[in-house]
Design a protein around this motif. Structure first.
Motif, short mmCIF file in Angstrom:
data_model
loop_
_atom_site.label_atom_id
_atom_site.label_comp_id
_atom_site.label_asym_id
_atom_site.label_seq_id
_atom_site.Cartn_x
_atom_site.Cartn_y
_atom_site.Cartn_z
N HIS A 64 0.85 -1.20 0.00
CA HIS A 64 0.00 0.00 0.00
C HIS A 64 0.88 1.25 0.00
N HIS A 66 1.64 4.82 -2.36
CA HIS A 66 1.08 5.66 -3.43
C HIS A 66 2.17 6.56 -4.01
N TYR A 69 1.43 10.51 -4.75
CA TYR A 69 1.01 11.48 -3.73
C TYR A 69 2.09 12.50 -3.36
N TYR A 139 -8.85 5.36 -8.29
CA TYR A 139 -9.94 4.66 -7.58
C TYR A 139 -11.21 4.80 -8.41
N LYS A 187 -8.84 -0.71 -8.26
CA LYS A 187 -9.09 -0.28 -6.88
C LYS A 187 -10.45 0.38 -6.82
N ASP A 326 0.28 2.84 3.40
CA ASP A 326 -0.25 4.11 2.88
C ASP A 326 0.88 5.14 2.78
ZN LIG Z 1 -4.18 4.35 0.32
#
Ligand SMILES: [Zn+2]
Length: 457
Positions: A64, A66, A69, A139, A187, A326
């Motif tokens: 997880h 990203h 980001y 997403y 996702k 994350d």
């Molecule tokens: Zn996430």
């Protein structure tokens, strides 16, 4: 040329215990022998890599992470200001930081445009050194779902990490487009009512899912028909139950799961990616000057405590888990906290260190591209290998200490990337928040001592 890696202590990932005095033989990046040095083929001029003083284990996976980001401090940093082309270049740099933390594979579940897909392809083409990447596109979300942050009169920018669909037909169309573009996984945002309030706090409602069961069933069926895996973001109970019933492959978070959810997850043979590092970092690290302090970090603590309880039960009941953090937010920067997730599993979910390491090695492998050749030190697998000073089976926290890594091998080759400090104002932080306070006369009077002392310096 064949390589002969001498291992003082070897943890292959496939067994509970480590073994002493082992050798790994690597040919063309793949492992051709693992076993006692005394029985290993002789080097006969091949390269010998001496890790006889070190602990050797498979490279880790963060399921997880990203890359789009950019260590963002807010959703606007994630969604709006930086062009997606800049995000891809920045993400490539950040991917190398991830690799330097011993993470040789990642899954990137949730992306802006085709940012991580491009990073993946650039690495696979040999243009840059970086971790192995499995990625989704944006997403798939609804007007009630995660990533549709902004008021309806603003809508969702094209550069957002989510794609709002207005009907099941639009969802199917989006899934087909993403598969055509080359994603590895789909996702789906299943938590509903995630719109941010003006004070930055989510009015997250764990009871109402973003899609109903029938809608999710259709999306998952189409994803599987196209040969891809479906993963959902589901913190709430309802979204977790719908995900289990729809037969998604991996549920992310599942923070509010109860016994009914655990039974449904076991019946459907699903895997959970808990992603507790983000929650824990929020309440452990937030400073009073952070917007996330107070209501948001209190909320994170409440959710984490619920998750510790439910996920401990799920672990005991035999639900497999994969580690994810994350990474990509300012509270979970690249290359920093990947192994903290394992520490949390040991501390709060009752896992042994060996079980925790498997959540970042053997368990995620089947869900990664080329996964049958990843995740363990075994014949036929890629030689993605860490050598470190210590023994994480005795102290899992050692995996957080990058200074312990003596070597990181990717496909049998020592990595050569390095990193350097960056000016974060030029890298993310493009949103317009310019002041952290409101400077009324009263506030300035309250602050006068500290302002004066700063001015005097
Ligand atoms: Zn996430």
């Amino acid at each position: 040329m064949k390589k002969f890696i001498r291992c003082g202590t070897l943890f292959t990932g496939l067994e509970d215990k480590a073994k002493k005095d082992q050798t790994i033989v690597v040919e063309d990046g793949l492992i051709t022998y693992v076993g006692p040095t005394s029985k290993a083929p002789k080097p006969n001029g091949g390269e010998v890599i001496d890790h006889s003083k070190w602990f050797v284990m498979p490279g880790m996976t963060d399921f997880h992470t990203h890359l789009a980001y950019g260590n963002a401090k807010c959703e606007e940093d994630i969604d709006i200001y930086a062009p997606v082309e800049f995000r891809a270049l920045r993400g490539m740099f950040m991917a190398q930081r991830v690799l330097l933390a011993g993470v040789t594979s990642i899954c990137n579940p949730g992306d802006a445009a085709r940012v991580t897909l491009s990073i993946r392809d650039a690495i696979n083409a040999g243009l840059f050194e970086g971790p192995r990447i499995t990625t989704s596109g944006p997403y798939v979300t609804s007007r009630q779902g995660l990533t549709d942050w902004y008021p309806t009169w603003i809508g969702q920018p094209e550069t957002s990490i989510g794609h709002v669909v207005r009907s099941p037909d639009e969802a199917i169309e989006e899934i087909r487009c993403q598969v055509k573009d080359g994603v590895d996984v789909i996702k789906i945002a299943m938590d509903g009512d995630m719109a941010l309030q003006p004070n930055g706090v989510s009015r997250y409602n764990g009871l109402v899912a973003a899609f109903n069961q029938e809608e999710l069933d259709r999306m998952v069926t189409e994803t599987h028909r196209l040969g891809k895996r479906a993963i959902t973001h589901a913190r709430g109970k309802e979204s977790t139950m719908y995900s289990a019933r729809a037969g998604v492959d991996i549920i992310f978070h599942a923070s509010h799961l109860d016994n009914e959810c655990i039974d449904a997850i076991l019946a459907a043979n699903l895997v959970i990616c808990p992603t507790l590092t983000l929650l824990v970092n929020n309440y452990e690290f937030s400073q009073p000057t952070d917007g996330a302090a107070g209501a948001w970090s209190d909320y994170c603590r409440v959710e984490a405590e619920a998750a510790f309880e439910g996920l401990s039960k799920a672990h005991k009941a035999g639900v497999p888990m994969v580690a994810g953090t994350d990474t990509g937010f300012a509270i979970t920067p690249y290359g920093e906290w990947h192994a903290k997730e394992l520490e949390i599993y040991v501390k709060y979910l009752g896992m042994t260190p060996a079980e925790a390491i498997r959540t970042a090695t053997v368990n995620p492998a089947p869900f990664l591209s080329d996964g049958e050749r990843l995740g363990a030190i075994a014949v036929g697998r890629h030689a993605d290998i860490l050598a470190l000073d210590g023994n994480p089976l005795q102290d899992i926290s050692q995996l957080l200490d990058k200074s312990r890594f003596k070597q990181i091998l990717l496909g049998g080759e020592p990595i050569t990337v390095s990193t350097h400090d960056i000016d974060t104002r030029q890298v993310s932080e493009f949103s317009y928040a310019m002041w952290g306070d409101i400077y009324t006369q009263q506030r300035v009077a309250e602050l006068s001592n500290s302002i004066r002392s700063i001015a005097a310096e």
